[in-house]
Design an enzyme around this catalytic site. Structure first.
Site, PDB file in Angstrom:
ATOM      1  N   CYS A 144       4.614  -8.494   1.722  1.00  0.00           N
ATOM      2  CA  CYS A 144       3.691  -9.471   1.038  1.00  0.00           C
ATOM      3  C   CYS A 144       4.427 -10.522   0.246  1.00  0.00           C
ATOM      4  CB  CYS A 144       2.440  -8.670   0.640  1.00  0.00           C
ATOM      5  SG  CYS A 144       1.089  -9.953   0.598  1.00  0.00           S
ATOM      6  N   HIS A 164       0.338  -5.220   4.141  1.00  0.00           N
ATOM      7  CA  HIS A 164       0.579  -3.945   3.174  1.00  0.00           C
ATOM      8  C   HIS A 164       0.923  -2.955   3.964  1.00  0.00           C
ATOM      9  CE1 HIS A 164       0.355  -6.142  -0.764  1.00  0.00           C
ATOM     10  NE2 HIS A 164      -0.502  -6.918   0.071  1.00  0.00           N
ATOM     11  N   GLU A 186       2.015  -0.050   3.026  1.00  0.00           N
ATOM     12  CA  GLU A 186       1.766   1.061   2.095  1.00  0.00           C
ATOM     13  C   GLU A 186       0.212   1.316   2.080  1.00  0.00           C
ATOM     14  OE1 GLU A 186       1.148  -2.392  -0.628  1.00  0.00           O
ATOM     15  OE2 GLU A 186       2.434  -1.705   1.111  1.00  0.00           O
TER      16      GLU A 186
END
Length: 243
Positions: A110, A203, A205
């Site tokens: 990002c 993202h 994660e």
């Protein structure tokens, strides 16, 4: 088991629970994804000579965060650009430049991808025009170039991703190439022509603990970092994934 050390540039925070003063943080989900991949994450807070402080690192993950100050890429400030931190901006840009200079493999997420672009002389769209793609908060589709390192890491070319951003890459920085876009054309993935770098606008994660294709991004970077630790570093992440 000896794990490669994966550096994470810490984010400055004015207030942290249980502390009386300001501090630095990293997202649990990023550290967990690095550890699942076989790496040992460690935080490097802003300050000091970045290249020297990275001497123990075998790789890195550059996380998301706040907007970059448009002054870092030579533009006047748009009213829709949100709060910025000049100390964090300078540190993150220096961090990425040091990674590139050292040839360390890294994943940029990002804001991290935006920092990479600015560090290489590129610019950003300060605010995306609203489309049917849920960039600001939601899941949307990304299509990858066949055979690119990111597609190899994720095991495919078409995925739904977890997105939270209102800025995006505009003019590309030196030696970067676009290898993935959203359905509205927004640049979602870039790779470096020579350095072992993966960079994504979403993202990974967020759902890496349940989505193997997202965890694959962390796995590939940590694997390349481990190759470096062992003194057997390939020329790039695509080479590492094909090995």
């Amino acid at each position: 088991m000896t794990r490669p050390f994966i550096a994470v540039p810490a984010i400055r925070a004015s207030k942290i629970s249980a502390l009386r003063f300001s501090g630095v943080v990293a997202a649990d989900k990023i550290c967990e994804a690095i550890y699942r991949a076989g790496g040992d994450p460690f935080l490097l807070p802003p300050g000091g000579e970045v290249a020297e402080r990275l001497r123990y690192a075998h790789g890195a993950v550059v996380p998301g965060g706040a907007d970059l100050d448009p002054a870092t890429y030579g533009q006047p400030r748009d009213d829709r650009t949100e709060d910025t931190d000049p100390v964090q901006d300078a540190y993150d840009i220096a961090f990425v430049q040091a990674l590139l200079g050292a040839g360390l493999p890294f994943l940029a997420i990002c804001r991290g991808m935006q920092v990479l672009n600015v560090a290489q002389g590129g610019t950003l769209h300060q605010h995306l025009t609203e489309t049917t793609v849920a960039h600001r908060r939601g899941m949307h589709r990304v299509t990858l170039e066949s055979g690119c390192a990111t597609a190899l890491a994720m095991g495919g070319e078409d995925f739904a991703v977890s997105s939270y951003h209102h800025q995006a890459l505009d003019r590309l920085g030196t030696d970067l190439r676009v290898v993935g876009r959203a359905d509205d054309g927004c640049i979602e993935v870039v790779e470096h022509r020579y350095a072992p770098v993966l960079a994504v606008q979403w993202h990974p994660e967020d759902d890496a603990d349940t989505a193997g294709h997202q965890q694959g991004l962390f796995d590939s970077v940590v694997a390349a970092a481990d190759s470096r630790r062992r003194g057997d570093s390939p020329a790039g992440l695509a080479d590492a994934l094909r090995a």
